[in-house]
Design a protein around this motif. Sequence first.
Motif, PDB file in Angstrom:
ATOM      1  N   GLU A 287       3.419  -9.104   3.782  1.00 16.75           N
ATOM      2  CA  GLU A 287       4.723  -8.504   4.055  1.00 16.75           C
ATOM      3  C   GLU A 287       4.630  -6.986   4.154  1.00 16.75           C
ATOM      4  N   ALA A 288       3.714  -6.404   3.396  1.00  8.08           N
ATOM      5  CA  ALA A 288       3.612  -4.948   3.362  1.00  8.08           C
ATOM      6  C   ALA A 288       2.869  -4.369   4.557  1.00  8.08           C
ATOM      7  N   ILE A 289       1.861  -5.085   5.038  1.00  4.93           N
ATOM      8  CA  ILE A 289       1.015  -4.441   6.052  1.00  4.93           C
ATOM      9  C   ILE A 289       1.086  -5.066   7.452  1.00  4.93           C
ATOM     10  N   MET A 290       1.631  -6.278   7.582  1.00  5.90           N
ATOM     11  CA  MET A 290       1.671  -6.898   8.906  1.00  5.90           C
ATOM     12  C   MET A 290       2.876  -6.368   9.677  1.00  5.90           C
ATOM     13  N   THR A 291       2.680  -5.252  10.359  1.00  5.51           N
ATOM     14  CA  THR A 291       3.747  -4.584  11.087  1.00  5.51           C
ATOM     15  C   THR A 291       3.395  -4.487  12.564  1.00  5.51           C
ATOM     16  N   GLU A 292       4.398  -4.236  13.380  1.00  7.80           N
ATOM     17  CA  GLU A 292       4.171  -4.057  14.817  1.00  7.80           C
ATOM     18  C   GLU A 292       3.274  -2.854  15.074  1.00  7.80           C
ATOM     19  N   ALA A 293       3.437  -1.807  14.279  1.00 11.88           N
ATOM     20  CA  ALA A 293       2.611  -0.606  14.449  1.00 11.88           C
ATOM     21  C   ALA A 293       1.146  -0.896  14.148  1.00 11.88           C
ATOM     22  N   LEU A 294       0.884  -1.655  13.064  1.00 11.72           N
ATOM     23  CA  LEU A 294      -0.502  -1.993  12.721  1.00 11.72           C
ATOM     24  C   LEU A 294      -1.146  -2.826  13.814  1.00 11.72           C
ATOM     25  N   LEU A 295      -0.422  -3.822  14.301  1.00 10.09           N
ATOM     26  CA  LEU A 295      -0.988  -4.692  15.334  1.00 10.09           C
ATOM     27  C   LEU A 295      -1.267  -3.920  16.623  1.00 10.09           C
ATOM     28  N   ALA A 296      -0.433  -2.957  16.932  1.00 10.15           N
ATOM     29  CA  ALA A 296      -0.666  -2.139  18.122  1.00 10.15           C
ATOM     30  C   ALA A 296      -1.895  -1.259  17.939  1.00 10.15           C
ATOM     31  N   ASP A 297      -2.052  -0.685  16.743  1.00 16.05           N
ATOM     32  CA  ASP A 297      -3.151   0.253  16.506  1.00 16.05           C
ATOM     33  C   ASP A 297      -4.481  -0.455  16.268  1.00 16.05           C
ATOM     34  N   VAL A 298      -4.460  -1.546  15.508  1.00 12.82           N
ATOM     35  CA  VAL A 298      -5.702  -2.241  15.147  1.00 12.82           C
ATOM     36  C   VAL A 298      -6.149  -3.214  16.236  1.00 12.82           C
ATOM     37  N   PHE A 299      -5.202  -3.970  16.798  1.00 15.08           N
ATOM     38  CA  PHE A 299      -5.546  -5.007  17.771  1.00 15.08           C
ATOM     39  C   PHE A 299      -5.221  -4.621  19.208  1.00 15.08           C
ATOM     40  N   GLY A 300      -4.463  -3.550  19.394  1.00 11.71           N
ATOM     41  CA  GLY A 300      -4.101  -3.136  20.745  1.00 11.71           C
ATOM     42  C   GLY A 300      -3.152  -4.084  21.439  1.00 11.71           C
ATOM     43  N   ILE A 301      -2.256  -4.705  20.678  1.00  8.31           N
ATOM     44  CA  ILE A 301      -1.302  -5.643  21.284  1.00  8.31           C
ATOM     45  C   ILE A 301       0.129  -5.241  20.940  1.00  8.31           C
TER      46      ILE A 301
END
Length: 285
Positions: free
Chosen positions: A238-252
């Motif tokens: 809940e704390a780290i699975m964010t849209e920003a993280l997925l964009a930065d880490v996975f590029g999606i």
Amino acid sequence: MDLHSANSSYSEYVPRLEARKLSLAYDCTIILERLNLAIHADRITVLVGPNGCGKSTLLRGLARLMKPNHGQVYLDGRAIAKLPTKAVAKRLGILPQSPVAPEGLTVKDLVAQGRYPHQNWFQQWSIEDEQQVERALALTEMREFTHRPIDSLSGGQRQRAWIAMTLAQNTNTLLLDEPTTFLDLAHQIEILDLLQELNYQEGRTIVMVLHDLNQACRYADDLVAIKQGHIYNQGSPEAIMTEALLADVFGINCKIMADPVAGTPMCIPIGKTTKIKSEAAQDVG
């Protein structure tokens, strides 16, 4: 109070596994550099990140399958490099990525290899060894394949046989690199449910690599997101699975919503086709 809750206060202070300034490399290529990570006992920790980011390398380093270029790994507060091999094998089981069995080895022979750390010159095969092998075969639904050669099985059946071998080792910590590889969806859920039951009912510490982010969020107590050999973030799903993280880490690009069954974060990817269809529907409306 179940074992999962009873051990929680202890696990907050003494990590089951800890990497301190850990650097790992293949030949001269640094994969992980001065990484710090604490894996707490009695929890399920899932490593996530894009291909080639260092997830499998980190798992191998934690299991003492790779010698660090720098830093140390600690098991229950003790430097793992200084512990006897059998002592480590009694406490730490690992399922590597795409393992290969010797030609002609049967399922039971493979699973029985998980009992090797518990044997010595004075104690060969025992009743407990037999019981642990039978239990592992039953838990993974592999009893009917007991006498089949590993190389005659499907990819999913082979994967379950290897998981059975890891379970037969009967360690309090399991490291699993993509345990759901080759499995159909039904068996993926069965294996993940089994690991969760081992965690809750027997207090096993589970560390695994998963590619399915929604499964990772559903089953993990802690997520560790890795990007280019460094820990990008770690914490609860809940704390780290964010849209920003997925964009930065996975590029999606994606949307995050609550899983309607588990209530955990659920990633809805937005591909080009999805975006085009959505825009077309809006135009029609």
